[in-house]
Design a protein around this motif. Structure first.
Motif, PDB file in Angstrom:
ATOM      1  N   SER A 134       0.831  -1.205   0.000  1.00  0.00           N
ATOM      2  CA  SER A 134       0.000   0.000   0.000  1.00  0.00           C
ATOM      3  C   SER A 134       0.864   1.253   0.000  1.00  0.00           C
ATOM      4  CB  SER A 134      -0.929   0.002   1.222  1.00  0.00           C
ATOM      5  OG  SER A 134      -1.770  -1.125   1.230  1.00  0.00           O
ATOM      6  N   PHE A 135       1.940   1.213   0.771  1.00  0.00           N
ATOM      7  CA  PHE A 135       2.849   2.364   0.822  1.00  0.00           C
ATOM      8  C   PHE A 135       3.517   2.583  -0.530  1.00  0.00           C
ATOM      9  CE2 PHE A 135       7.119   4.119   1.813  1.00  0.00           C
ATOM     10  CZ  PHE A 135       6.702   5.363   2.294  1.00  0.00           C
ATOM     11  N   TYR A 136       3.959   1.511  -1.173  1.00  0.00           N
ATOM     12  CA  TYR A 136       4.563   1.631  -2.499  1.00  0.00           C
ATOM     13  C   TYR A 136       3.552   2.194  -3.495  1.00  0.00           C
ATOM     14  CZ  TYR A 136       8.088  -1.481  -0.464  1.00  0.00           C
ATOM     15  OH  TYR A 136       9.042  -2.042   0.344  1.00  0.00           O
ATOM     16  N   ALA A 137       2.303   1.775  -3.366  1.00  0.00           N
ATOM     17  CA  ALA A 137       1.260   2.268  -4.274  1.00  0.00           C
ATOM     18  C   ALA A 137       1.054   3.769  -4.108  1.00  0.00           C
ATOM     19  CB  ALA A 137      -0.054   1.519  -4.041  1.00  0.00           C
ATOM     20  N   THR A 138       1.120   4.257  -2.849  1.00  0.00           N
ATOM     21  CA  THR A 138       0.969   5.704  -2.635  1.00  0.00           C
ATOM     22  C   THR A 138       2.141   6.475  -3.238  1.00  0.00           C
ATOM     23  OG1 THR A 138       2.053   5.567  -0.461  1.00  0.00           O
ATOM     24  CG2 THR A 138      -0.350   5.327  -0.514  1.00  0.00           C
ATOM     25  N   ILE A 139       3.339   5.889  -3.210  1.00  0.00           N
ATOM     26  CA  ILE A 139       4.497   6.554  -3.825  1.00  0.00           C
ATOM     27  C   ILE A 139       4.307   6.653  -5.335  1.00  0.00           C
ATOM     28  CG2 ILE A 139       6.965   6.368  -4.280  1.00  0.00           C
ATOM     29  CD1 ILE A 139       7.276   5.074  -1.542  1.00  0.00           C
ATOM     30  N   VAL A 140       3.861   5.550  -5.948  1.00  0.00           N
ATOM     31  CA  VAL A 140       3.631   5.558  -7.397  1.00  0.00           C
ATOM     32  C   VAL A 140       2.540   6.561  -7.744  1.00  0.00           C
ATOM     33  CG1 VAL A 140       2.842   4.164  -9.349  1.00  0.00           C
ATOM     34  CG2 VAL A 140       4.430   3.178  -7.672  1.00  0.00           C
ATOM     35  N   PHE A 141       1.476   6.591  -6.940  1.00  0.00           N
ATOM     36  CA  PHE A 141       0.386   7.528  -7.196  1.00  0.00           C
ATOM     37  C   PHE A 141       0.874   8.972  -7.074  1.00  0.00           C
ATOM     38  CE2 PHE A 141      -2.992  10.266  -5.586  1.00  0.00           C
ATOM     39  CZ  PHE A 141      -3.955  10.106  -6.570  1.00  0.00           C
ATOM     40  N   ALA A 142       1.693   9.250  -6.042  1.00  0.00           N
ATOM     41  CA  ALA A 142       2.185  10.607  -5.836  1.00  0.00           C
ATOM     42  C   ALA A 142       3.059  11.052  -7.007  1.00  0.00           C
ATOM     43  CB  ALA A 142       2.963  10.693  -4.528  1.00  0.00           C
ATOM     44  N   ILE A 143       3.910  10.152  -7.496  1.00  0.00           N
ATOM     45  CA  ILE A 143       4.760  10.501  -8.638  1.00  0.00           C
ATOM     46  C   ILE A 143       3.910  10.776  -9.869  1.00  0.00           C
ATOM     47  CG2 ILE A 143       6.531   9.627 -10.212  1.00  0.00           C
ATOM     48  CD1 ILE A 143       7.716   8.097  -7.837  1.00  0.00           C
ATOM     49  N   GLY A 144       2.932   9.922 -10.106  1.00  0.00           N
ATOM     50  CA  GLY A 144       2.045  10.129 -11.250  1.00  0.00           C
ATOM     51  C   GLY A 144       1.247  11.412 -11.131  1.00  0.00           C
ATOM     52  N   TYR A 145       0.754  11.694  -9.915  1.00  0.00           N
ATOM     53  CA  TYR A 145      -0.034  12.919  -9.697  1.00  0.00           C
ATOM     54  C   TYR A 145       0.827  14.157  -9.930  1.00  0.00           C
ATOM     55  CZ  TYR A 145      -3.102  16.260  -7.334  1.00  0.00           C
ATOM     56  OH  TYR A 145      -3.897  17.335  -7.036  1.00  0.00           O
ATOM     57  N   SER A 147       3.558  14.411 -11.682  1.00  0.00           N
ATOM     58  CA  SER A 147       3.949  14.532 -13.090  1.00  0.00           C
ATOM     59  C   SER A 147       2.785  15.031 -13.941  1.00  0.00           C
ATOM     60  CB  SER A 147       4.441  13.182 -13.620  1.00  0.00           C
ATOM     61  OG  SER A 147       5.544  12.723 -12.855  1.00  0.00           O
ATOM     62  N   TYR A 148       1.594  14.491 -13.687  1.00  0.00           N
ATOM     63  CA  TYR A 148       0.439  14.802 -14.532  1.00  0.00           C
ATOM     64  C   TYR A 148      -0.063  16.228 -14.311  1.00  0.00           C
ATOM     65  CZ  TYR A 148      -4.117  14.277 -16.782  1.00  0.00           C
ATOM     66  OH  TYR A 148      -5.224  14.440 -17.587  1.00  0.00           O
ATOM     67  N   PHE A 149      -0.167  16.641 -13.036  1.00  0.00           N
ATOM     68  CA  PHE A 149      -0.793  17.923 -12.736  1.00  0.00           C
ATOM     69  C   PHE A 149       0.200  19.077 -12.625  1.00  0.00           C
ATOM     70  CE2 PHE A 149      -4.100  14.994 -11.253  1.00  0.00           C
ATOM     71  CZ  PHE A 149      -5.224  15.561 -11.832  1.00  0.00           C
ATOM     72  N   HIS A 150       1.434  18.816 -12.196  1.00  0.00           N
ATOM     73  CA  HIS A 150       2.354  19.908 -11.916  1.00  0.00           C
ATOM     74  C   HIS A 150       3.512  19.999 -12.908  1.00  0.00           C
ATOM     75  CE1 HIS A 150       0.510  21.058  -8.054  1.00  0.00           C
ATOM     76  NE2 HIS A 150       0.289  19.768  -7.895  1.00  0.00           N
ATOM     77  N   LEU A 151       4.095  18.870 -13.309  1.00  0.00           N
ATOM     78  CA  LEU A 151       5.240  18.923 -14.204  1.00  0.00           C
ATOM     79  C   LEU A 151       4.811  19.117 -15.649  1.00  0.00           C
ATOM     80  CD1 LEU A 151       7.525  16.164 -12.618  1.00  0.00           C
ATOM     81  CD2 LEU A 151       7.543  18.647 -12.228  1.00  0.00           C
ATOM     82  N   THR A 152       3.975  18.216 -16.157  1.00  0.00           N
ATOM     83  CA  THR A 152       3.507  18.339 -17.544  1.00  0.00           C
ATOM     84  C   THR A 152       2.308  19.264 -17.667  1.00  0.00           C
ATOM     85  OG1 THR A 152       2.028  16.420 -17.347  1.00  0.00           O
ATOM     86  CG2 THR A 152       4.311  15.998 -17.992  1.00  0.00           C
ATOM     87  N   GLN A 153       1.616  19.534 -16.541  1.00  0.00           N
ATOM     88  CA  GLN A 153       0.412  20.377 -16.529  1.00  0.00           C
ATOM     89  C   GLN A 153      -0.625  19.886 -17.528  1.00  0.00           C
ATOM     90  OE1 GLN A 153       1.679  24.443 -17.073  1.00  0.00           O
ATOM     91  NE2 GLN A 153       2.504  24.601 -14.996  1.00  0.00           N
ATOM     92  N   ALA A 154      -0.685  18.553 -17.670  1.00  0.00           N
ATOM     93  CA  ALA A 154      -1.682  17.964 -18.566  1.00  0.00           C
ATOM     94  C   ALA A 154      -3.079  18.001 -17.963  1.00  0.00           C
ATOM     95  CB  ALA A 154      -1.298  16.520 -18.895  1.00  0.00           C
ATOM     96  N   GLY A 155      -3.163  17.993 -16.637  1.00  0.00           N
ATOM     97  CA  GLY A 155      -4.462  18.038 -15.972  1.00  0.00           C
ATOM     98  C   GLY A 155      -4.692  19.380 -15.311  1.00  0.00           C
ATOM     99  N   GLN A 156      -5.951  19.699 -15.080  1.00  0.00           N
ATOM    100  CA  GLN A 156      -6.319  20.958 -14.452  1.00  0.00           C
ATOM    101  C   GLN A 156      -6.363  20.805 -12.937  1.00  0.00           C
ATOM    102  OE1 GLN A 156     -10.091  21.824 -16.337  1.00  0.00           O
ATOM    103  NE2 GLN A 156      -9.120  23.184 -17.822  1.00  0.00           N
ATOM    104  N   LEU A 157      -5.802  21.787 -12.242  1.00  0.00           N
ATOM    105  CA  LEU A 157      -5.924  21.823 -10.800  1.00  0.00           C
ATOM    106  C   LEU A 157      -7.326  22.276 -10.420  1.00  0.00           C
ATOM    107  CD1 LEU A 157      -2.457  23.349  -9.839  1.00  0.00           C
ATOM    108  CD2 LEU A 157      -3.168  20.955  -9.743  1.00  0.00           C
ATOM    109  N   GLN A 158      -7.629  22.262  -9.116  1.00  0.00           N
ATOM    110  CA  GLN A 158      -8.995  22.525  -8.688  1.00  0.00           C
ATOM    111  C   GLN A 158      -9.487  23.894  -9.131  1.00  0.00           C
ATOM    112  OE1 GLN A 158      -9.058  21.862  -4.464  1.00  0.00           O
ATOM    113  NE2 GLN A 158      -9.227  19.652  -4.668  1.00  0.00           N
ATOM    114  N   GLY A 159      -8.644  24.908  -8.993  1.00  0.00           N
ATOM    115  CA  GLY A 159      -9.070  26.256  -9.376  1.00  0.00           C
ATOM    116  C   GLY A 159      -9.386  26.362 -10.854  1.00  0.00           C
ATOM    117  N   ALA A 160      -8.489  25.829 -11.705  1.00  0.00           N
ATOM    118  CA  ALA A 160      -8.714  25.880 -13.144  1.00  0.00           C
ATOM    119  C   ALA A 160      -9.905  25.021 -13.548  1.00  0.00           C
ATOM    120  CB  ALA A 160      -7.454  25.422 -13.885  1.00  0.00           C
ATOM    121  N   GLU A 161     -10.072  23.864 -12.890  1.00  0.00           N
ATOM    122  CA  GLU A 161     -11.196  23.001 -13.203  1.00  0.00           C
ATOM    123  C   GLU A 161     -12.522  23.673 -12.846  1.00  0.00           C
ATOM    124  OE1 GLU A 161     -11.105  19.314 -11.151  1.00  0.00           O
ATOM    125  OE2 GLU A 161     -12.510  18.341 -12.514  1.00  0.00           O
ATOM    126  N   TYR A 162     -12.534  24.368 -11.705  1.00  0.00           N
ATOM    127  CA  TYR A 162     -13.751  25.074 -11.302  1.00  0.00           C
ATOM    128  C   TYR A 162     -14.083  26.180 -12.295  1.00  0.00           C
ATOM    129  CZ  TYR A 162     -16.806  28.162  -8.604  1.00  0.00           C
ATOM    130  OH  TYR A 162     -17.837  28.956  -8.203  1.00  0.00           O
TER     131      TYR A 162
END
Length: 296
Positions: A134-145, A147-162
């Motif tokens: 479970s701990f390893y899964a949270t690390i993988v999820f955090a890296i993916g999150y 990368s997706y939302f902050h590094l590549t900015q492929a996804g919208q954060l809450q403010g932009a999504e709203y």
């Protein structure tokens, strides 16, 4: 042992049924999607029927698999006890089927370390595998999150999504007369018949709050030049139709027709400057007198 072949045949038949049902399910979903909001009830019923059938097939496969494991448990136990099988990963997975939860729980060695503080002893036991996975899964999820939302900015954060959702919602707002954010473009009625109908409607529905002559009671005075929500015909129309939330002014939409609301609005403007006895003090902001309309 004739049960095993029968179970296997039953499982194979269910798998074949599932493979047959999947294309039909996909076709039904595409049919519903292609027809859009006008999808027929028959297509929807067919889609739900196929979904229910697929769920039933999956449930039956699970039940047959569980039955097969229970029936073959002695043979699986002997297989699990083999020295070359038990230490392997597949052997640990097999152990779950025969009741050994080592794969999830881990091995407890209960070896005491030389740490002793205030009577507290420390054992040399590893963390349970389920916790580590479970701990390893949270690390993988955090890296993916990240990368997706902050590094590549492929996804919208809450403010932009709203902001995007609010922009989309604004496009869905009606632009016709039922849109409370859009003023109508009506002109005040001047025909005596319309003003007479407006007076009758006013006396029945509006006089309890605004007075028989518009002098104001609970509601404001309608005969002076001061308005809380605008004194132009379309502002008056909007106030009557949609009401004023939290101010006691109810919405008459659905109770009066559009023409009746326009008749009442026109009659209200005809009361301008009548100066009835006992008029309530001015409220709101002063506006230039509206274009004169016929008086009754």
């Amino acid at each position: 042992m004739r049960l095993v072949p029968n179970v296997l045949r039953g499982t194979g038949a269910l798998l074949a049924l599932q493979l047959v049902a999947r294309p039909a399910l996909a076709q039904a979903a595409e049919a519903v999607a292609s027809t859009g909001p006008a999808a027929s009830d028959f297509q929807r019923m067919l889609l739900w029927f196929l979904l229910g059938t697929l769920a039933l097939v999956i449930l039956l496969i699970g039940l047959l698999t569980a039955t097969l494991v229970v029936r073959l448990r002695p043979q699986l136990r002997r297989l699990y006890e083999l020295p070359t099988v038990r230490p392997t990963w597949s052997g640990r997975v097999l152990g779950l089927a025969v009741g050994d939860a080592t794969l999830v729980r881990g091995e407890v060695r209960d070896e005491l370390l030389d740490h002793d503080y205030d009577g507290i002893h420390e054992f040399d036991n590893d963390l349970p595998p389920w916790w580590k996975y479970s701990f390893y899964a949270t690390i993988v999820f955090a890296i993916g999150y990240l990368s997706y939302f902050h590094l590549t900015q492929a996804g919208q954060l809450q403010g932009a999504e709203y902001a995007a959702e609010m922009q989309q919602a604004a496009l869905l707002v009606s632009a016709d007369a039922d849109d409370s954010n859009k003023l109508t473009t009506y002109a005040a009625l001047t025909a005596a018949a319309d003003l007479s109908s407006g007076k009758s409607l006013f006396t029945t529905n509006c006089a309890p709050c605004h007075g028989m002559n518009g002098e104001g009671k609970v509601g404001p005075n309608l005969t002076d030049e001061y308005w809380l929500h605008g004194g132009e015909i379309n502002h008056v129309y909007k106030t009557i139709k949609f009401g004023v939330q939290g101010k006691g002014m109810v919405a008459w939409k659905g109770k009066l027709s559009g023409k009746q609301i326009l008749q009442v609005s026109s009659y209200v403007l005809s009361l301008q400057g009548t100066k009835p006895a006992g008029a309530k003090e001015p409220q709101g902001e002063k506006e230039a007198p509206a274009k004169p309309v016929a008086k009754l």
